[in-house]
Write a protein that holds these residues in place. Structure first.
Motif, PDB file in Angstrom:
ATOM      1  N   PRO A 735       0.800  -1.227   0.000  1.00 23.79           N
ATOM      2  CA  PRO A 735       0.000   0.000   0.000  1.00 23.79           C
ATOM      3  C   PRO A 735       0.831   1.274   0.000  1.00 23.79           C
ATOM      4  O   PRO A 735       0.284   2.353  -0.250  1.00 23.79           O
ATOM      5  CB  PRO A 735      -0.817  -0.114   1.299  1.00 23.79           C
ATOM      6  CG  PRO A 735       0.007  -0.989   2.183  1.00 23.79           C
ATOM      7  CD  PRO A 735       0.688  -1.969   1.269  1.00 23.79           C
ATOM      8  N   ASP A 736       2.139   1.183   0.262  1.00 21.79           N
ATOM      9  CA  ASP A 736       2.978   2.378   0.328  1.00 21.79           C
ATOM     10  C   ASP A 736       4.112   2.337  -0.694  1.00 21.79           C
ATOM     11  O   ASP A 736       5.176   2.885  -0.489  1.00 21.79           O
ATOM     12  CB  ASP A 736       3.556   2.552   1.728  1.00 21.79           C
ATOM     13  CG  ASP A 736       4.284   1.314   2.226  1.00 21.79           C
ATOM     14  OD1 ASP A 736       4.189   0.264   1.563  1.00 21.79           O
ATOM     15  OD2 ASP A 736       4.939   1.398   3.287  1.00 21.79           O
ATOM     16  N   GLU A 737       3.858   1.647  -1.817  1.00 17.56           N
ATOM     17  CA  GLU A 737       4.843   1.590  -2.885  1.00 17.56           C
ATOM     18  C   GLU A 737       4.164   1.848  -4.223  1.00 17.56           C
ATOM     19  O   GLU A 737       2.936   1.785  -4.337  1.00 17.56           O
ATOM     20  CB  GLU A 737       5.544   0.219  -2.929  1.00 17.56           C
ATOM     21  CG  GLU A 737       6.282  -0.165  -1.658  1.00 17.56           C
ATOM     22  CD  GLU A 737       7.598   0.593  -1.470  1.00 17.56           C
ATOM     23  OE1 GLU A 737       7.908   1.490  -2.279  1.00 17.56           O
ATOM     24  OE2 GLU A 737       8.320   0.278  -0.503  1.00 17.56           O
ATOM     25  N   GLY A 738       4.983   2.128  -5.229  1.00 21.63           N
ATOM     26  CA  GLY A 738       4.488   2.325  -6.579  1.00 21.63           C
ATOM     27  C   GLY A 738       5.046   1.276  -7.520  1.00 21.63           C
ATOM     28  O   GLY A 738       4.922   0.082  -7.286  1.00 21.63           O
ATOM     29  N   HIS A 739       5.701   1.733  -8.582  1.00 13.66           N
ATOM     30  CA  HIS A 739       6.240   0.818  -9.580  1.00 13.66           C
ATOM     31  C   HIS A 739       7.535   0.158  -9.107  1.00 13.66           C
ATOM     32  O   HIS A 739       7.981  -0.822  -9.699  1.00 13.66           O
ATOM     33  CB  HIS A 739       6.487   1.570 -10.890  1.00 13.66           C
ATOM     34  CG  HIS A 739       6.603   0.685 -12.090  1.00 13.66           C
ATOM     35  ND1 HIS A 739       5.601  -0.157 -12.504  1.00 13.66           N
ATOM     36  CD2 HIS A 739       7.623   0.495 -12.968  1.00 13.66           C
ATOM     37  CE1 HIS A 739       5.988  -0.819 -13.581  1.00 13.66           C
ATOM     38  NE2 HIS A 739       7.221  -0.446 -13.881  1.00 13.66           N
ATOM     39  N   GLU A 740       8.131   0.702  -8.079  1.00  8.48           N
ATOM     40  CA  GLU A 740       9.335   0.133  -7.482  1.00  8.48           C
ATOM     41  C   GLU A 740       9.091  -0.085  -5.991  1.00  8.48           C
ATOM     42  O   GLU A 740       8.222   0.540  -5.404  1.00  8.48           O
ATOM     43  CB  GLU A 740      10.536   1.059  -7.669  1.00  8.48           C
ATOM     44  CG  GLU A 740      10.869   1.385  -9.109  1.00  8.48           C
ATOM     45  CD  GLU A 740      12.016   2.362  -9.211  1.00  8.48           C
ATOM     46  OE1 GLU A 740      12.826   2.451  -8.270  1.00  8.48           O
ATOM     47  OE2 GLU A 740      12.099   3.058 -10.235  1.00  8.48           O
ATOM     48  N   ILE A 741       9.884  -0.953  -5.407  1.00  8.64           N
ATOM     49  CA  ILE A 741       9.843  -1.140  -3.957  1.00  8.64           C
ATOM     50  C   ILE A 741      11.024  -0.384  -3.381  1.00  8.64           C
ATOM     51  O   ILE A 741      12.176  -0.808  -3.513  1.00  8.64           O
ATOM     52  CB  ILE A 741       9.890  -2.632  -3.581  1.00  8.64           C
ATOM     53  CG1 ILE A 741       8.657  -3.343  -4.150  1.00  8.64           C
ATOM     54  CG2 ILE A 741       9.951  -2.800  -2.067  1.00  8.64           C
ATOM     55  CD1 ILE A 741       8.626  -4.834  -3.867  1.00  8.64           C
ATOM     56  N   ARG A 742      10.742   0.746  -2.766  1.00 14.37           N
ATOM     57  CA  ARG A 742      11.800   1.649  -2.316  1.00 14.37           C
ATOM     58  C   ARG A 742      12.183   1.433  -0.857  1.00 14.37           C
ATOM     59  O   ARG A 742      13.311   1.727  -0.466  1.00 14.37           O
ATOM     60  CB  ARG A 742      11.358   3.104  -2.518  1.00 14.37           C
ATOM     61  CG  ARG A 742      10.926   3.439  -3.943  1.00 14.37           C
ATOM     62  CD  ARG A 742      10.548   4.916  -4.057  1.00 14.37           C
ATOM     63  NE  ARG A 742       9.920   5.241  -5.333  1.00 14.37           N
ATOM     64  CZ  ARG A 742      10.587   5.571  -6.434  1.00 14.37           C
ATOM     65  NH1 ARG A 742      11.903   5.609  -6.416  1.00 14.37           N
ATOM     66  NH2 ARG A 742       9.937   5.868  -7.556  1.00 14.37           N
ATOM     67  N   ARG A 743      11.252   0.970  -0.037  1.00 20.10           N
ATOM     68  CA  ARG A 743      11.495   0.875   1.399  1.00 20.10           C
ATOM     69  C   ARG A 743      12.128  -0.469   1.753  1.00 20.10           C
ATOM     70  O   ARG A 743      11.641  -1.526   1.343  1.00 20.10           O
ATOM     71  CB  ARG A 743      10.188   1.070   2.166  1.00 20.10           C
ATOM     72  CG  ARG A 743       9.628   2.488   2.066  1.00 20.10           C
ATOM     73  CD  ARG A 743       8.252   2.584   2.711  1.00 20.10           C
ATOM     74  NE  ARG A 743       7.813   3.963   2.856  1.00 20.10           N
ATOM     75  CZ  ARG A 743       7.220   4.663   1.887  1.00 20.10           C
ATOM     76  NH1 ARG A 743       6.995   4.081   0.710  1.00 20.10           N
ATOM     77  NH2 ARG A 743       6.855   5.912   2.092  1.00 20.10           N
ATOM     78  N   PRO A 744      13.209  -0.467   2.530  1.00 20.13           N
ATOM     79  CA  PRO A 744      13.889  -1.719   2.881  1.00 20.13           C
ATOM     80  C   PRO A 744      12.991  -2.742   3.557  1.00 20.13           C
ATOM     81  O   PRO A 744      13.116  -3.946   3.294  1.00 20.13           O
ATOM     82  CB  PRO A 744      15.012  -1.252   3.814  1.00 20.13           C
ATOM     83  CG  PRO A 744      15.289   0.159   3.405  1.00 20.13           C
ATOM     84  CD  PRO A 744      13.951   0.716   3.015  1.00 20.13           C
TER      85      PRO A 744
END
Length: 767
Positions: A735-744
């Protein structure tokens, strides 16, 4: 009995990286993006030998994060100083990285949202920061002082996206691209100090590339991917309007910068050639029929006065105004002697005369750039391919509008991936893409002499910028055994120094490049990761990159680490349509040719079996973005080839993709996939969702809720269709990402779920 979940490798999952480094104007510090504390944000690292200067003016609440007993102002040389990795103490993945000199980095507070990029203003007083709210693609441009004060937005179009291009070299004015919800992009000059704004160009599929230091001339990129064109646009009374560059040549120009006077454009382009090269285009003031003339005014001078530095296509970089560059191997303006590179004739790229002639001959034999003729004031010769891939001479000739282009550096055996120019344009640092790995060289823009730099201590350079004094290339680099880190290269000595990053991981996988032939005779290449201590045919995953014009390269990938730890091998191919292998290969999957790309996936599986590496009954397919689409397409084209598949942020149906994606993405995709109306039948035939009656393999679908490139609707309809057919299908949404997974933290969840899924389907005993 259910198999327990595979245990991910904590070392790789906890590993953090550093991206997009930007040097301070005084070279005393470097700013970069890092997720080392659990979220991507800006960090500042004092540079060895310059720590005191880099910390000047910082408030007391940022004590430099020095290690215990460290002297924050210490400088000098420690054991092994000046070579990669020698300045760091050994550490584990969760250890606090600390320079042996005792100076550590500190974060700059920019709020809770992920940061994607950072750029240091030429005044040194502030940073430009690219922020991704919600982890999505609607990015915003903010500014903040290096001490964390005066944080405020500069560009955040409602429903749209903004990104910074470069500092113009005039005060604290920043060139920004703002794309509205309707898909129209505006090029805006924003004064970061006052917030003042001036729109200088607008249009669909537009990307401002550069502006001259006097703001009188713009370099603009227009058009969809694969067919981008650059143009020069004058501003103000008496301007000659917008004129295209390289207009009659097939190909694409993805990146460019301008000299400060706006008279010379430096372009990264494959226009008129198969592989991207460095081109110089000069505005000719005479008639269109004027004979080819020098790129710079006075005899013997180089194409100089460049305000921009780094040149990666599709990477956002900044330029600086400032002092003349120090020339490698000679005494620079600051009076300090710079030692020559060991083993290079004449001490490096400053060589002239007979020594330079010998270097040119060697360069020609290697297929590298050869003399441009600019040292004589006139571009000479013509570029032509000859048997064996040798290249002699350069291309020069008037464009229809009276402009000329010169090939400054081009090779038949490699693509120019990025370039960085010293502030006066005298030297260019070239980043070649050699079969996926990076190699550096220095080009003398005046003589055309190319001198290779020593081999990199990393496999892939992902960004490069120059220091303001022109003496140091500042890079982000990574390898399969080392996350992205900040690497400096002293152009005078050719030495590399790692100044920020985690270091190498023990027991990391090795990447092996293999080549094989596709079903129709086309040569393909792939990176092979063999599972350790596995005897006989093993389970394997075919992993497909996005784009489609991205390229699989030997970079750091925690997913691969953890799959190998679970006994699952990985083959990561570059199927047709990938970059890195020339324009003809990149265009080999356009429109109706995409059926061949789908068959390439089956060829990859067949090659694994032919080599005796893979158990044909334990193969899986997975891909991200376009790779997710290709995974779904392969699963329905070859229903029994793969035991399972994983689709990450992939398109499932082209009709719904065109209807729901961003308007500028839809417009740019037409040449690649086809027109949503004129090619309706083709797009339906290529859409996996319309053939889901053939789907048999269990499917895991992963997507970010805030994805606006490939909206989450693509995942939702794929899940519904699979379950309606009775196929086992699970869904993982962030729910807190877009086209990439940015958060570790999300990355750890993603890797764990994928490894668990593949272990269950490929390793666990099946009845």
């Amino acid at each position: 009995m259910a198999l327990p979940p595979a245990l991910p490798s904590p070392e790789s999952l906890d590993a953090w990286g550093c991206w997009n480094p930007s040097p301070a104007p005084d070279h005393g510090s470097v700013a970069y993006v890092s997720d080392r504390d659990g979220r991507p944000r800006v960090w500042i690292q004092p540079l060895p030998g310059h720590a005191a200067a880099g910390r000047a003016g910082l408030p007391a609440r940022h004590p430099g994060r020095a290690g215990a007993g460290a002297d924050p102002g210490a400088s000098g040389s420690g054991p092994g100083s000046g070579v990669t990795g020698a300045g760091f103490e050994p550490m584990g993945a969760d250890a606090e990285p600390r320079l042996a000199r005792g100076v550590s980095a500190w974060p700059v507070e920019t709020g809770p949202e992920p940061v994607c990029d950072v750029s240091w203003a030429p005044t040194g007083a502030r940073l430009a920061v690219l922020v991704a709210p919600g982890g999505g693609e609607h990015t915003q441009v903010w500014t903040v002082r290096p001490d964390g004060d005066d944080l405020r937005p500069l560009a955040m179009p409602p429903g749209g996206s903004a990104s910074f291009v470069r500092w113009t070299g005039r005060g604290e004015v920043l060139l920004v691209a703002e794309t509205s919800a309707s898909g129209v992009t505006e090029a805006v000059l924003v004064d970061a100090a006052t917030g003042g704004r001036e729109v200088v160009a607008a249009g669909p599929l537009l990307r401002p590339a550069a502006v001259s230091r006097d703001h009188a001339t713009l370099l603009l990129r227009r058009g969809p991917r694969g067919a981008r064109r650059m143009s020069l646009a004058g501003r103000g009374p008496g301007s000659d309007g917008e004129r295209p560059l390289l207009a009659d040549l097939p190909g694409s120009t993805d990146y460019g910068i301008l000299s400060p006077d706006g008279e010379t454009a430096y372009l990264l382009s494959d226009a008129g050639r198969d592989r991207p090269a460095l081109l110089a285009v000069r505005r000719v003031t005479g008639s269109a029929g004027t004979a080819a003339r020098r790129v710079e005014g006075s005899a013997g001078t180089a194409v100089r006065g460049v305000e921009g530095f780094s040149g990666a296509a599709a990477r956002r970089v900044e330029g600086f105004s400032g002092t003349a560059a120090r020339r490698p191997g000679v005494t620079p303006p600051d009076g300090r002697h710079r030692p020559a590179w060991p083993g290079l004739p004449g001490g490096g790229p400053q060589s002239y005369g007979a020594a330079a002639g010998r270097e040119h001959a060697v360069a020609a034999e290697r297929g590298e750039a050869v003399p441009t003729g600019l040292e004589h004031g006139v571009p000479t010769g013509s570029e032509h391919g000859v048997p064996g891939g040798r290249r002699h001479g350069v291309a020069a000739g008037p464009e229809p509008d009276g402009r000329e282009h010169v090939v400054l550096a081009g090779r038949d055996d490699a693509e120019l991936d990025q370039f960085a120019l010293t502030p006066d344009g005298r030297w260019a640092v070239l980043v070649w893409n050699e079969h996926g790995r990076s190699a550096l060289a220095v080009l003398d823009t005046g003589t055309g002499a190319v001198t290779p730099l020593p081999p990199l201590p990393a496999d892939v350079v992902t960004s490069i910028r120059m220091s303001l004094d022109g003496a140091t290339a500042v890079m982000a680099a990574e390898s399969p055994d080392q996350p992205s880190h900040v690497l400096l290269c002293d152009l005078a000595t050719g030495r590399y120094e790692e100044v920020a990053g985690l270091g190498r991981l023990a027991h990391a996988p090795r990447a092996e490049l293999i080549e094989f032939t596709a079903h129709d005779g086309l040569d393909l290449a792939a990176w092979l990761y063999r599972p350790p201590a596995v005897q006989g045919p093993a389970p394997y995953l075919v992993y497909l990159h996005g784009g489609p014009e991205d390229q699989e390269r030997p970079t750091f990938n925690p997913l691969y680490h953890n799959l190998l730890a679970a006994g699952i091998g990985v083959l990561a191919p570059n199927v047709r349509g990938s970059s890195g292998h020339g324009r003809a290969f990149r265009e080999a999957d356009d429109r109706e040719l995409r059926f061949h790309a789908i068959e390439d996936v089956a060829d990859c599986a067949a090659e694994l079996v032919r080599l005796g590496l893979a158990d044909p009954g334990r193969l899986a397919c997975m891909g991200w973005s376009y790779g997710g689409y290709l995974t779904l397409a392969a699963l329905v084209a070859h229903p029994r080839l793969f035991r399972t598949g994983i689709d990450v942020c992939g398109m499932s149906d082209f009709e719904s993709f065109y209807a729901r994606t961003e308007p500028w993405i839809a417009a740019a995709a037409v040449g690649e996939y086809g027109h949503p109306e004129q090619d309706r039948d083709l797009l339906r035939a290529l859409s996996p969702l319309r053939r889901f009656d053939r789907l048999e393999a269990p499917l895991l679908v992963v997507h970010g809720v805030h994805d606006t490139n490939v909206p989450v609707h693509e995942a939702e309809q794929a899940v519904r269709a699979a379950r309606a057919r009775g196929v086992v299908c699970e869904e993982l949404l962030f729910p807190d990402e877009g086209h990439e997974i940015r958060r570790p933290a999300n990355r750890a969840v993603f890797v764990g779920r994928v490894v668990d899924w593949l272990t269950h389907h490929l390793v666990a005993p099946h009845h």
